[in-house]
Design a protein around this motif. Structure first.
Motif, PDB file in Angstrom:
ATOM      1  N   PRO A 275       0.973  -1.061   0.156  1.00  0.00           N
ATOM      2  CA  PRO A 275      -0.331   0.267  -0.385  1.00  0.00           C
ATOM      3  C   PRO A 275       0.905   1.405  -0.098  1.00  0.00           C
ATOM      4  O   PRO A 275       0.442   2.412  -0.305  1.00  0.00           O
ATOM      5  N   ALA A 276       2.460   1.053  -0.081  1.00  0.00           N
ATOM      6  CA  ALA A 276       3.240   2.231   0.015  1.00  0.00           C
ATOM      7  C   ALA A 276       4.317   2.026  -0.137  1.00  0.00           C
ATOM      8  O   ALA A 276       5.448   1.861   0.836  1.00  0.00           O
ATOM      9  N   PRO A 277       4.344   1.795  -1.522  1.00  0.00           N
ATOM     10  CA  PRO A 277       5.662   1.161  -2.098  1.00  0.00           C
ATOM     11  C   PRO A 277       7.290   2.121  -2.028  1.00  0.00           C
ATOM     12  O   PRO A 277       6.337   3.893  -2.334  1.00  0.00           O
TER      13      PRO A 277
ATOM     14  N   ALA B  71       2.967  15.746   0.578  1.00  0.00           N
ATOM     15  CA  ALA B  71       3.715  14.056  -0.327  1.00  0.00           C
ATOM     16  C   ALA B  71       3.273  14.176  -1.609  1.00  0.00           C
ATOM     17  O   ALA B  71       2.317  14.972  -2.120  1.00  0.00           O
ATOM     18  N   PRO B  72       3.476  13.002  -2.681  1.00  0.00           N
ATOM     19  CA  PRO B  72       3.347  13.041  -3.738  1.00  0.00           C
ATOM     20  C   PRO B  72       1.897  12.399  -3.650  1.00  0.00           C
ATOM     21  O   PRO B  72       1.133  12.759  -4.834  1.00  0.00           O
ATOM     22  N   ASP B  73       1.051  12.676  -2.878  1.00  0.00           N
ATOM     23  CA  ASP B  73      -0.344  12.001  -2.924  1.00  0.00           C
ATOM     24  C   ASP B  73      -1.174  13.514  -2.822  1.00  0.00           C
ATOM     25  O   ASP B  73      -2.611  13.275  -1.902  1.00  0.00           O
ATOM     26  N   ARG B  74      -0.508  14.522  -2.797  1.00  0.00           N
ATOM     27  CA  ARG B  74      -1.723  15.656  -2.668  1.00  0.00           C
ATOM     28  C   ARG B  74      -1.743  15.973  -0.901  1.00  0.00           C
ATOM     29  O   ARG B  74      -3.188  16.495  -1.026  1.00  0.00           O
ATOM     30  N   ARG B  75      -0.698  15.464  -0.607  1.00  0.00           N
ATOM     31  CA  ARG B  75      -0.926  16.148   0.462  1.00  0.00           C
ATOM     32  C   ARG B  75       0.632  17.194   1.839  1.00  0.00           C
ATOM     33  O   ARG B  75       1.432  16.811   0.818  1.00  0.00           O
TER      34      ARG B  75
ATOM     35  N   THR C 162       8.592   7.447  -4.230  1.00  0.00           N
ATOM     36  CA  THR C 162       7.328   7.195  -3.595  1.00  0.00           C
ATOM     37  C   THR C 162       7.161   6.254  -4.784  1.00  0.00           C
ATOM     38  O   THR C 162       7.414   7.076  -6.030  1.00  0.00           O
ATOM     39  N   GLY C 163       6.475   5.310  -4.936  1.00  0.00           N
ATOM     40  CA  GLY C 163       5.313   4.522  -5.422  1.00  0.00           C
ATOM     41  C   GLY C 163       4.177   6.316  -6.567  1.00  0.00           C
ATOM     42  O   GLY C 163       4.142   5.436  -7.343  1.00  0.00           O
ATOM     43  N   SER C 164       4.465   7.016  -5.482  1.00  0.00           N
ATOM     44  CA  SER C 164       3.547   8.172  -6.040  1.00  0.00           C
ATOM     45  C   SER C 164       3.824   9.029  -6.596  1.00  0.00           C
ATOM     46  O   SER C 164       3.963   9.839  -6.949  1.00  0.00           O
ATOM     47  N   GLY C 165       5.524   9.181  -6.161  1.00  0.00           N
ATOM     48  CA  GLY C 165       6.193  10.619  -7.096  1.00  0.00           C
ATOM     49  C   GLY C 165       7.300  10.893  -5.773  1.00  0.00           C
ATOM     50  O   GLY C 165       7.649  10.261  -4.554  1.00  0.00           O
ATOM     51  N   CYS C 166       8.258  11.949  -6.141  1.00  0.00           N
ATOM     52  CA  CYS C 166       8.544  12.214  -5.083  1.00  0.00           C
ATOM     53  C   CYS C 166       8.648  12.948  -4.117  1.00  0.00           C
ATOM     54  O   CYS C 166       7.566  13.978  -3.727  1.00  0.00           O
ATOM     55  N   VAL C 167       8.771  13.385  -2.301  1.00  0.00           N
ATOM     56  CA  VAL C 167       8.774  13.848  -1.739  1.00  0.00           C
ATOM     57  C   VAL C 167       9.320  15.619  -1.847  1.00  0.00           C
ATOM     58  O   VAL C 167      10.512  15.223  -1.662  1.00  0.00           O
ATOM     59  N   GLN C 168       8.916  16.427  -1.261  1.00  0.00           N
ATOM     60  CA  GLN C 168       9.793  17.723  -1.153  1.00  0.00           C
ATOM     61  C   GLN C 168       9.333  18.385  -0.047  1.00  0.00           C
ATOM     62  O   GLN C 168       8.228  18.516   1.043  1.00  0.00           O
ATOM     63  N   TRP C 169       9.825  19.992   0.043  1.00  0.00           N
ATOM     64  CA  TRP C 169       9.275  20.275   0.729  1.00  0.00           C
ATOM     65  C   TRP C 169       8.751  21.608   0.115  1.00  0.00           C
ATOM     66  O   TRP C 169       9.679  22.747  -0.566  1.00  0.00           O
ATOM     67  N   ALA C 170       7.987  22.193   0.707  1.00  0.00           N
ATOM     68  CA  ALA C 170       7.239  23.182   0.589  1.00  0.00           C
ATOM     69  C   ALA C 170       7.919  23.928   1.673  1.00  0.00           C
ATOM     70  O   ALA C 170       7.793  25.752   0.387  1.00  0.00           O
ATOM     71  N   ARG C 171       8.350  24.838   3.104  1.00  0.00           N
ATOM     72  CA  ARG C 171       8.704  25.061   3.625  1.00  0.00           C
ATOM     73  C   ARG C 171      10.351  24.316   4.183  1.00  0.00           C
ATOM     74  O   ARG C 171      10.347  23.384   4.944  1.00  0.00           O
ATOM     75  N   GLN C 172      11.515  24.579   3.520  1.00  0.00           N
ATOM     76  CA  GLN C 172      12.904  23.564   4.578  1.00  0.00           C
ATOM     77  C   GLN C 172      12.671  23.822   5.683  1.00  0.00           C
ATOM     78  O   GLN C 172      12.539  24.984   6.327  1.00  0.00           O
TER      79      GLN C 172
ATOM     80  N   GLU D  91       3.291   9.205  18.253  1.00  0.00           N
ATOM     81  CA  GLU D  91       4.572   8.528  18.430  1.00  0.00           C
ATOM     82  C   GLU D  91       3.684   6.818  18.020  1.00  0.00           C
ATOM     83  O   GLU D  91       1.962   6.813  17.705  1.00  0.00           O
ATOM     84  N   GLY D  92       4.169   6.248  17.851  1.00  0.00           N
ATOM     85  CA  GLY D  92       4.144   5.178  16.612  1.00  0.00           C
ATOM     86  C   GLY D  92       3.700   5.194  15.055  1.00  0.00           C
ATOM     87  O   GLY D  92       3.574   4.300  15.010  1.00  0.00           O
ATOM     88  N   GLU D  93       3.790   6.165  14.921  1.00  0.00           N
ATOM     89  CA  GLU D  93       3.890   6.600  13.177  1.00  0.00           C
ATOM     90  C   GLU D  93       5.007   7.150  12.557  1.00  0.00           C
ATOM     91  O   GLU D  93       6.028   7.696  13.432  1.00  0.00           O
ATOM     92  N   TRP D  94       5.409   7.890  11.686  1.00  0.00           N
ATOM     93  CA  TRP D  94       6.309   8.635  10.496  1.00  0.00           C
ATOM     94  C   TRP D  94       5.638   9.306   9.548  1.00  0.00           C
ATOM     95  O   TRP D  94       4.658   9.121   9.417  1.00  0.00           O
ATOM     96  N   VAL D  95       6.643  10.004   8.901  1.00  0.00           N
ATOM     97  CA  VAL D  95       6.480  10.889   8.041  1.00  0.00           C
ATOM     98  C   VAL D  95       7.792  10.418   7.058  1.00  0.00           C
ATOM     99  O   VAL D  95       8.705  10.109   6.788  1.00  0.00           O
ATOM    100  N   VAL D  96       7.235  10.133   6.034  1.00  0.00           N
ATOM    101  CA  VAL D  96       8.565  10.213   4.069  1.00  0.00           C
ATOM    102  C   VAL D  96       8.996  11.728   4.012  1.00  0.00           C
ATOM    103  O   VAL D  96       9.005  12.887   3.976  1.00  0.00           O
ATOM    104  N   ALA D  97      10.360  11.568   4.466  1.00  0.00           N
ATOM    105  CA  ALA D  97      11.200  12.997   4.102  1.00  0.00           C
ATOM    106  C   ALA D  97      11.847  13.233   3.008  1.00  0.00           C
ATOM    107  O   ALA D  97      12.148  11.736   2.266  1.00  0.00           O
ATOM    108  N   PRO D  98      11.586  13.963   2.057  1.00  0.00           N
ATOM    109  CA  PRO D  98      12.539  14.270   1.077  1.00  0.00           C
ATOM    110  C   PRO D  98      14.290  13.758   1.063  1.00  0.00           C
ATOM    111  O   PRO D  98      15.011  14.533   2.628  1.00  0.00           O
TER     112      PRO D  98
END
Length: 220
Positions: A57-59, A129-133, A178-188, A167-174
């Motif tokens: 579900p999250a390549p 995030a590449p899933d438009r978030r 990913t399978g949906s595209g690249c993660v980028q910074w909107a504000r670095q 707690e117990g979760e994570w975010v994917v960082a630039p």
């Protein structure tokens, strides 16, 4: 140099440098995650997750071990060793320790971000995030505070598309791909936003923007 999923030498160098910098400069815990691999049996240009699951579900964007929380490190030398061992690993940042994350739809996030900047509100890093978030970094403890804060603003917590990662979760960082595209910074991350805001300072414009998007969706 060809920049492909199968031979992303430039990207792997960026992943290592970024992972070390997050630990060294921001003191964030960093975790190596899954990555994308060429799928020889699939259509050209497509890739599969290193976990091997065709139904992943999250390549390229999830931990590789069940004990992932104990694998994360805020030590730059340890992070460097992890990425030298597997340089294509995605960069995962566990939440709930040094920061929580507020995850909202991209349109609502951009509206809220513009409003926050006009109001000169304190802002931490913001990811696209590449899933438009859009993902806003805030001080830890947001998971406990947000439901009551939303009720005070007149919203039932489960009505808005506003997710709190703690707690117990994570975010994917630039610059993870990913399978949906690249993660980028909107504000670095910079020295100017080293001190994160409390979620209470940002929740009103975020809830307002998510509420507008909900109203627009219901009116369609």
């Amino acid at each position: 140099m060809e920049d492909t999923i199968g031979a992303p030498r430039q990207l792997t160098g960026q992943l290592l440098d970024s992972a070390v910098r997050y630990a060294e400069e921001r003191h964030w815990e960093v975790l190596p995650g899954s990555w994308l691999e060429d799928d020889p049996g699939g259509p050209a240009g497509l890739a599969r997750c290193s976990c091997g699951s065709a139904a992943c579900p999250a390549p390229g964007a999830h931990p590789t071990r069940p004990d992932w929380a104990g694998q994360a490190s805020g030590s730059a030398p340890a992070v460097r060793r992890m990425w030298n061992k597997q340089p294509r690993s995605s960069i995962l940042l566990p939440t709930g320790g040094t920061f929580d994350a507020i995850d909202v739809p991209e349109v609502a996030g951009c509206l809220a971000l513009a409003r926050m900047e006009r109001m000169d509100l304190p802002l931490g890093p913001v990811m696209c995030a590449p899933d438009r978030r859009l993902v806003f970094f805030v001080l830890p403890g947001a998971t406990v505070k947000v439901p009551d804060l939303l009720r005070r603003l007149g919203w039932a917590p489960d009505t808005l598309d506003l997710k709190v990662r703690g707690e117990g979760e994570w975010v994917v960082a630039p610059p993870t791909r990913t399978g949906s595209g690249c993660v980028q910074w909107a504000r670095q991350p910079t020295t100017l936003n080293r001190w994160l805001p409390d979620v209470e300072e940002l929740l009103s414009p975020l809830a307002y923007a998510c509420g507008r998007e909900l109203a627009a969706a219901r009116g369609r």
